[in-house]
Scaffold this motif. Structure first.
Motif, PDB file in Angstrom:
ATOM      1  N   ARG A 246      -1.883   5.557   5.654  1.00 50.76           N
ATOM      2  CA  ARG A 246      -2.136   6.865   5.217  1.00 50.76           C
ATOM      3  C   ARG A 246      -2.095   7.986   6.149  1.00 50.76           C
ATOM      4  N   GLY A 247      -1.988   7.731   7.362  1.00 51.30           N
ATOM      5  CA  GLY A 247      -1.938   8.511   8.380  1.00 51.30           C
ATOM      6  C   GLY A 247      -0.499   9.412   8.434  1.00 51.30           C
ATOM      7  N   GLY A 248       0.497   8.663   7.577  1.00 50.31           N
ATOM      8  CA  GLY A 248       1.878   9.119   7.654  1.00 50.31           C
ATOM      9  C   GLY A 248       2.820   8.504   8.696  1.00 50.31           C
ATOM     10  N   LYS A 249       2.295   7.436   9.498  1.00 50.25           N
ATOM     11  CA  LYS A 249       3.063   7.494  10.825  1.00 50.25           C
ATOM     12  C   LYS A 249       3.737   6.008  10.593  1.00 50.25           C
ATOM     13  N   LEU A 250       3.871   5.582   9.458  1.00 52.98           N
ATOM     14  CA  LEU A 250       4.466   4.070   9.432  1.00 52.98           C
ATOM     15  C   LEU A 250       5.795   4.422   8.360  1.00 52.98           C
ATOM     16  N   THR A 251       6.579   3.434   8.573  1.00 48.89           N
ATOM     17  CA  THR A 251       7.849   3.486   7.967  1.00 48.89           C
ATOM     18  C   THR A 251       7.919   2.814   6.577  1.00 48.89           C
ATOM     19  N   ASP A 252       8.380   3.232   5.744  1.00 50.41           N
ATOM     20  CA  ASP A 252       8.286   2.830   4.235  1.00 50.41           C
ATOM     21  C   ASP A 252       9.185   1.626   4.264  1.00 50.41           C
ATOM     22  N   LEU A 253       8.958   0.207   3.874  1.00 47.08           N
ATOM     23  CA  LEU A 253       9.801  -0.580   4.061  1.00 47.08           C
ATOM     24  C   LEU A 253      10.136  -1.110   2.567  1.00 47.08           C
ATOM     25  N   SER A 254       9.985  -0.424   1.401  1.00 48.92           N
ATOM     26  CA  SER A 254      10.221  -0.878   0.163  1.00 48.92           C
ATOM     27  C   SER A 254      11.326  -1.489  -0.325  1.00 48.92           C
ATOM     28  N   ARG A 255      12.389  -0.891   0.148  1.00 53.33           N
ATOM     29  CA  ARG A 255      13.987  -1.312  -0.142  1.00 53.33           C
ATOM     30  C   ARG A 255      14.026  -2.735   0.615  1.00 53.33           C
ATOM     31  N   LEU A 256      13.395  -2.795   1.671  1.00 52.08           N
ATOM     32  CA  LEU A 256      13.487  -4.061   2.624  1.00 52.08           C
ATOM     33  C   LEU A 256      12.768  -5.355   1.678  1.00 52.08           C
ATOM     34  N   TRP A 257      11.881  -4.577   1.163  1.00 49.74           N
ATOM     35  CA  TRP A 257      10.961  -5.663   0.209  1.00 49.74           C
ATOM     36  C   TRP A 257      11.653  -6.082  -0.713  1.00 49.74           C
ATOM     37  N   GLU A 258      12.303  -5.069  -1.549  1.00 51.52           N
ATOM     38  CA  GLU A 258      13.088  -5.553  -2.729  1.00 51.52           C
ATOM     39  C   GLU A 258      14.305  -6.507  -2.282  1.00 51.52           C
ATOM     40  N   ARG A 259      14.768  -6.461  -1.219  1.00 58.36           N
ATOM     41  CA  ARG A 259      15.816  -7.434  -0.847  1.00 58.36           C
ATOM     42  C   ARG A 259      15.146  -8.763  -0.583  1.00 58.36           C
ATOM     43  N   TYR A 260      13.892  -8.690  -0.011  1.00 56.34           N
ATOM     44  CA  TYR A 260      13.213 -10.032   0.280  1.00 56.34           C
ATOM     45  C   TYR A 260      12.998 -10.645  -1.292  1.00 56.34           C
ATOM     46  N   GLU A 261      12.591 -10.080  -2.141  1.00 59.72           N
ATOM     47  CA  GLU A 261      12.204 -10.514  -3.367  1.00 59.72           C
ATOM     48  C   GLU A 261      13.433 -11.171  -4.144  1.00 59.72           C
ATOM     49  N   GLN A 262      14.649 -10.510  -4.003  1.00 53.07           N
ATOM     50  CA  GLN A 262      15.780 -11.105  -4.562  1.00 53.07           C
ATOM     51  C   GLN A 262      16.158 -12.158  -3.825  1.00 53.07           C
ATOM     52  N   LYS A 263      15.912 -12.289  -2.661  1.00 52.82           N
ATOM     53  CA  LYS A 263      16.333 -13.539  -1.753  1.00 52.82           C
ATOM     54  C   LYS A 263      15.217 -14.751  -2.130  1.00 52.82           C
ATOM     55  N   GLY A 264      14.023 -14.299  -2.810  1.00 51.77           N
ATOM     56  CA  GLY A 264      12.981 -15.476  -2.977  1.00 51.77           C
ATOM     57  C   GLY A 264      12.310 -15.657  -1.697  1.00 51.77           C
ATOM     58  N   TRP A 265      12.371 -14.785  -0.617  1.00 51.33           N
ATOM     59  CA  TRP A 265      11.671 -14.967   0.440  1.00 51.33           C
ATOM     60  C   TRP A 265      10.223 -14.727   0.646  1.00 51.33           C
ATOM     61  N   VAL A 266       9.845 -13.898  -0.411  1.00 49.28           N
ATOM     62  CA  VAL A 266       8.423 -13.476  -0.685  1.00 49.28           C
ATOM     63  C   VAL A 266       7.898 -13.722  -1.861  1.00 49.28           C
ATOM     64  N   ARG A 267       6.670 -13.860  -2.264  1.00 54.38           N
ATOM     65  CA  ARG A 267       6.263 -13.892  -3.533  1.00 54.38           C
ATOM     66  C   ARG A 267       5.819 -12.823  -4.173  1.00 54.38           C
ATOM     67  N   GLY A 268       5.626 -12.655  -5.430  1.00 52.19           N
ATOM     68  CA  GLY A 268       5.024 -11.289  -6.063  1.00 52.19           C
ATOM     69  C   GLY A 268       3.955 -10.934  -5.540  1.00 52.19           C
ATOM     70  N   GLY A 269       2.944 -11.986  -5.335  1.00 57.41           N
ATOM     71  CA  GLY A 269       1.524 -11.497  -5.022  1.00 57.41           C
ATOM     72  C   GLY A 269       1.185 -11.187  -3.817  1.00 57.41           C
ATOM     73  N   GLN A 270       2.387 -11.090  -2.927  1.00 61.51           N
ATOM     74  CA  GLN A 270       2.048 -10.604  -1.576  1.00 61.51           C
ATOM     75  C   GLN A 270       2.222  -9.046  -1.421  1.00 61.51           C
ATOM     76  N   ARG A 271       2.913  -8.518  -2.422  1.00 59.02           N
ATOM     77  CA  ARG A 271       3.206  -7.321  -2.505  1.00 59.02           C
ATOM     78  C   ARG A 271       1.945  -6.298  -2.230  1.00 59.02           C
ATOM     79  N   ALA A 272       0.800  -6.521  -2.821  1.00 55.11           N
ATOM     80  CA  ALA A 272      -0.187  -5.609  -3.090  1.00 55.11           C
ATOM     81  C   ALA A 272      -0.704  -5.458  -1.717  1.00 55.11           C
ATOM     82  N   SER A 273      -0.963  -6.734  -1.016  1.00 52.89           N
ATOM     83  CA  SER A 273      -1.674  -6.595   0.231  1.00 52.89           C
ATOM     84  C   SER A 273      -0.745  -5.521   1.548  1.00 52.89           C
ATOM     85  N   MET A 274       0.685  -5.541   0.953  1.00 49.96           N
ATOM     86  CA  MET A 274       1.424  -4.899   1.939  1.00 49.96           C
ATOM     87  C   MET A 274       1.675  -3.439   1.850  1.00 49.96           C
ATOM     88  N   SER A 275       1.100  -2.874   0.788  1.00 44.75           N
ATOM     89  CA  SER A 275       1.546  -1.748   0.291  1.00 44.75           C
ATOM     90  C   SER A 275       0.243  -0.600   0.202  1.00 44.75           C
TER      91      SER A 275
END
Lengths: 438, 274, 325
Positions: free
Chosen positions: A118-147
């Motif tokens: 929330r300091g606004g100094k980190l890169t938004d990685l949402s797109r990257l996450w979507e690619r991970y999800e498509q590949k099945g390299w992450v579980r859906g439940g992990q997203r909340a703690s990363m966002s």
């Protein structure tokens, strides 16, 4: 040393001494001004991405994982570790405000990440996450703690579960097995205690370990309550929390727990020596047993703590570190690319084997059989993975409540007083968090 | 004579008791640094089984890369202590010998630097270091160490200057010697024992600093030795206490050597001047 | 030792120089401080300024300026968009229980650090000054001073944990270790920490007092002996007064260090359990860096600095003008 010899030499004329001192002084200043090196960490090295961490034990692992990454992205990893976790946090937060940030940083999940994002100094990685999800390299439940506010700002570094390690040989000798129910657990503890073995490691040494048993007991009474509690939707003075504290107090009174100044760093050795029977710890603790020459599945094994009542849903406490990319990173694109390939199985194979722990990529099986078995059990029994207490609430709330719990563990405050203090802080800190969100 | 012999017994017993109490932790440091790292269980050893002091030191040396870190610390400790002692003796000369106005005010201005808690400086210094491009540079660390060393060195030098015979300076002044000459030819030679003392104390202080080392540097080629050692301590669990202690003894050697050679020197110089 | 030669040389070099104007300028600071009726010439003031400048600039830029920034920060709150808060941050000292405890601990540290290392240091220096064999004993006391923080942290953990060396020692001589660990109950944990600190800090005091003791001319002690003074009287009336310049340094430094205690507490307890062993320096670090309350941390830093300044001023203001001999 030079100055002493000269001065001690006796009685050189004042002039010589004067010249010497003047030369030494000028030399010192000159050296300081001209001969000074600059730090190598912020310098861009071709083919390498710098990653700053608070754990120099992992430096080698990052280098090896970097070799695997290189064949995917063209960049290796150059770890820069800080020696002290708190200094690391503080310096990393400050570097984000400057142009000295590393390309990739290690951070905590959940609210640790939220308060940094929330300091606004980190890169938004949402797109990257979507690619991970498509590949099945992450579980859906992990997203909340990363966002934070719907956008993803981190990629999980590893995935550890909190389990109870036990000395398998000792258990066999005493005719015990891994407990599946609460009664079996207390039976194990009772037997161990009667044989002069301290049943459980429990400590507040080092600060954060104080919440290990709290999160475990609350979630084993009622996982939904645990979720509500850490989200600020339930109160610390509610019945479930009280029951957890009473169980804990009972364990302490029966002498089932180590002294609260026990050093967890000695936990594996104490378990090996048979001085403690069970060691509640993250699966990353497996490496400690391997380092001592204990064989997984033969000398030591692990189980998820059973629920207090048979009807309660089984659950497991889960911890993930985070990789994030500062907006002001020297090699920003390379940083994002590296994080984007981090969960690739070829990288995770190397990394998980190095850690002797679980990968955040569900498709990668843990190399350590004990850890692999735990992860399979968790998957098979569909246990909800609950975020570890340390990252589940705003950092200040966790910090203060952990201190309260350590007061309780050292018997400086009663279960009731402890919970009241935690409840009060919970209200204050959630209000502060929401105020700052507005 | 009965009282004197009883007094001597009392004195000797006190000395022996104090020394024993003091020696216990030191002994634990030694004996556990000697234990082979693999032999170490989970509790401290009173008697080392086996002798692996040098193995432990070598392991610490390699793992924490103590060599370059000690080089860095040597640079920092020598340059900033020399700077600090020089500046301090100049300031003490001005504050005590020269006709300066508000001498007390200057004293407190400089000495207050020794009274501020070090943690206060971390954040402001970090941010301005980052702005002025001093963060993670050797120059940056030399400057901050010199700054924290000046106040205490000034305190020693000023105290010493107060006890110096004034007639010398007054006579030389009457003879028309410049302040500059007075300083180099009379004040500095007279102050040298105190200067060495101040240098040694500041050297030890800078050498043993960790706070600024871990805050104002991140790179291996800048990091002072205590930061490197702290990193080793951070991996305590995997390397084991014997290696940490072996490393700790290793990095303490320069200060021990300096201290004991200088201790002899303190005494000699004082005997000559008194 | 070079005093006479230096004087004679400067004397001969500048025999022809007119002495009048120079001799009128006051040499002693006491006269110049007197009232400023007799102002030193501008040139002299510039010269003294030049001598003071390097130290003042370095301390000013790297220590006092950051402190000024901290002082300013203490008047702003710790919301995400920080606003002016007046004295709100200072109210913590009246509302926050752990901060009150922290002040208590800080005062305990101050007392302990002034009394223990100074008294023990003087005792060890005096008792081991005479005989040769006692040098070994002195070495035992001085050695910990040179030991690095990492070793100190490791070894005191060895000593103080419930399954540690101290309890082993107690059990082996048939004593019962305390029911709770050494660092777990207030106020005994703070006392234990102060003792551990004294273990390391006494070495410096020993060295400084030794330097002072060896500066005392043996004739004065012999003369006192001949006058029939016992060992205690000699110590009290001959040695102590002569040690004054050294003890000003030792006490002055101990005072400041005691009030600023941080390192040992941080490595051994991090201020815990709970916040029982916090001193103001630890509280300040906690608030600023763990809780991200920069404003509250700044307020604690300011209060701590005021306490250290006041204590040092109270002690030093009388000692500073003393000539020591």
């Amino acid at each position: 040393m030079r100055s002493f010899d000269t001065v001690r030499a006796g009685t050189p004329p004042a002039l010589a001494r004067r010249h010497f001192l003047a030369a030494a002084g000028a030399g010192a200043v000159g050296l300081a001004l001209t001969g000074c090196a600059r730090g190598s960490s912020a310098a861009a090295v071709p083919g390498e991405v710098s990653i700053s961490t608070d754990n120099s034990d992992w430096d080698d692992g990052f280098r090896r994982a970097g070799d695997a990454l290189q064949s995917l992205t063209g960049y290796g990893l150059r770890p820069e570790s800080s020696p002290e976790a708190i200094a690391y946090k503080q310096v990393t937060q400050m570097t984000l405000e400057t142009s000295r940030a590393a390309d990739v940083i290690k951070w905590g999940a959940g609210y640790e990440l939220k308060s940094l994002a929330r300091g606004g100094k980190l890169t938004d990685l949402s797109r990257l996450w979507e690619r991970y999800e498509q590949k099945g390299w992450v579980r859906g439940g992990q997203r909340a703690s990363m966002s934070y506010r719907g956008a993803v700002y981190g990629v999980p570094l590893y995935e550890s579960h909190y389990v109870v390690f036990y000395n398998k040989r000792l258990f066999t000798r005493l005719g015990l097995g891994p407990p599946a129910t609460w009664d079996e657990l207390t039976h194990c503890a009772d037997t161990l205690k009667r044989r002069g073995v301290t049943p459980f490691v429990a400590t507040q040494f080092g600060g954060w370990p104080a919440y290990q048993w709290f999160q475990e007991l609350v979630s084993k009474i009622d996982p939904d309550f645990y979720r509500a509690l850490v989200a600020g939707r339930a109160r610390y003075t509610d019945e479930v929390a009280r029951e957890a504290m009473d169980i804990w107090q009972g364990f302490i009174r029966k002498g089932w727990m180590t002294s609260p100044d026990f050093d967890q760093g000695n936990g594996a050795a104490a378990l090996k020596a048979g001085r403690v029977g069970m060691f509640l710890y993250g699966t990353w603790g497996a490496k400690g047993f391997s380092d001592l020459g204990m064989r997984p599945g033969k000398d030591y094994d692990a189980f998820v703590l059973p629920t207090v009542r048979k009807t309660t849903r089984k659950s497991v406490i889960t911890e993930s570190g985070v990789l994030a990319v500062p907006l002001g990173a020297t090699r920003h694109e390379a940083g994002v690319e590296s994080v984007g390939a981090w969960l690739a199985p070829s990288v995770q194979r190397v990394w998980a084997d190095y850690l002797d722990d679980g990968s955040a990529n569900p498709a990668v099986r843990a190399g350590n059989p004990v850890v692999a078995e735990v992860r399979e059990t968790v998957a098979r029994e569909r246990m909800p993975r609950l975020i570890r207490y340390g990252e589940a609430s705003p950092p200040n709330l966790v910090q203060g409540n952990t201190q309260d719990l350590s007061s309780f563990m050292t018997q400086q405050s009663s279960p009731g007083d402890t919970l009241r203090s935690m409840a009060e802080r919970s209200e204050d800190e959630w209000a502060a968090w929401k105020r700052d969100e507005a | 004579m009965l009282t004197t012999s009883r007094g001597r017994i009392l004195r000797n017993t006190t000395v022996i008791l104090l020394a024993l109490v003091w020696a216990v932790p030191t002994w634990l440091v030694l004996s556990n640094a000697i234990v082979p790292a693999a032999e170490y269980g989970s509790s401290p050893h009173w008697w080392p089984q086996g002798f692996a002091l040098f193995d432990n030191m070598a392991q610490a040396w390699n793992k924490a890369q103590l060599g370059p870190a000690m080089g860095n610390s040597l640079l920092y400790a020598v340059t900033s202590s020399l700077m600090a002692v020089l500046f301090a003796v100049m300031a003490a000369f001005a504050a005590v010998i020269m006709p300066v106005r508000h001498g007390t005010l200057w004293f407190w201005l400089i000495y207050s630097g020794a009274l501020l808690p070090l943690q206060v400086f971390l954040r402001p210094l970090f941010l301005s270091y980052a702005n002025f491009d001093l963060y993670d540079t050797q120059l940056g660390l030399v400057l901050v160490y010199a700054a924290i060393a000046v106040p205490f060195a000034f305190f020693i030098m000023r105290n010493y200057a107060m006890t110096m015979p004034r007639e010398v300076v007054e006579a030389a002044r009457m003879d028309g010697a410049s302040w500059w000459r007075l300083f180099w030819q009379i004040h500095v030679p007279l102050s040298k024992s105190a200067m060495v003392a101040a240098f040694v104390f500041q050297f030890v202080a800078v050498w043993n600093d960790m706070l600024f080392g871990i805050t104002l540097s991140t790179s291996g080629n800048i990091r002072p030795v205590m930061a490197a050692l702290a990193e080793l301590q951070g991996t305590y669990v995997s390397v084991g206490p014997p290696v940490v202690l072996g490393g700790a003894i290793l990095v303490s050697l320069p200060t021990v050597v300096l201290f004991f050679s200088a201790q002899r020197f303190f005494v000699n110089s004082l005997k000559l001047t008194s | 030792m070079s005093t006479p030669t230096t004087r004679s040389r400067t004397g001969t070099d500048h025999e022809s120089a007119p002495a009048g104007s120079v001799s009128r300028t006051p040499i002693r600071p006491s006269t110049s401080r007197g009232g400023g009726a007799q102002q030193p010439p501008v040139r002299e003031r510039l010269a003294s300024g030049a001598f003071l400048a390097p130290a003042v600039l370095l301390v000013g830029a790297l220590l006092l300026a950051p402190f000024a920034a901290t002082f300013y920060r203490s008047f702003f709150n710790d919301h995400r968009t920080s606003g002016f808060a007046g004295l709100d941050n200072y109210e913590l000292f009246f509302t926050n229980e752990s901060l009150v405890r922290s002040v208590e601990n800080t005062l305990m540290w101050m007392a302990g650090t002034v009394v223990l290392p100074c008294v023990l240091g003087l005792a060890v220096a005096w008792l081991t000054n005479a005989t040769r064999w006692s040098r070994l004993a002195r070495l035992c006391v001085v050695a910990p001073y040179a030991l690095s923080g990492a070793a100190v942290a490791v070894v005191w953990n060895f000593m103080l944990t419930s399954d540690g060396a101290l309890n082993q020692l107690l059990t082996s001589v048939g004593l019962d270790p305390p029911a709770q660990g050494w660092l777990l109950e207030w106020p005994s944990n703070t006392v234990v920490l102060i003792l551990a600190n004294a273990w390391q800090a006494t070495g410096v005091a020993v060295i400084l007092f030794l330097v002072g003791l060896q500066g005392i001319p043996p004739e004065t002690l012999e003369a006192a002996s001949l006058d029939g003074a016992g060992p205690w009287q000699r110590f009290r009336h001959v040695v102590l007064p002569q040690l004054r310049p050294v003890s000003v340094i030792v006490i002055g430094i101990s005072l400041a260090n005691g009030l600023k205690s941080f390192d040992l507490i941080w490595v051994l307890t991090r201020g815990g359990p709970g916040r029982l062993t916090e001193t103001l320096a630890v509280s300040m670090y906690q608030e600023t860096f763990l809780l991200q309350h920069a404003g509250a941390g700044a307020a604690i830093a300011v209060v701590l600095t005021l306490i250290v300044l006041a204590a040092s001023w109270l002690y030093l203001r009388r000692q500073l003008d003393a000539k020591g001999d």
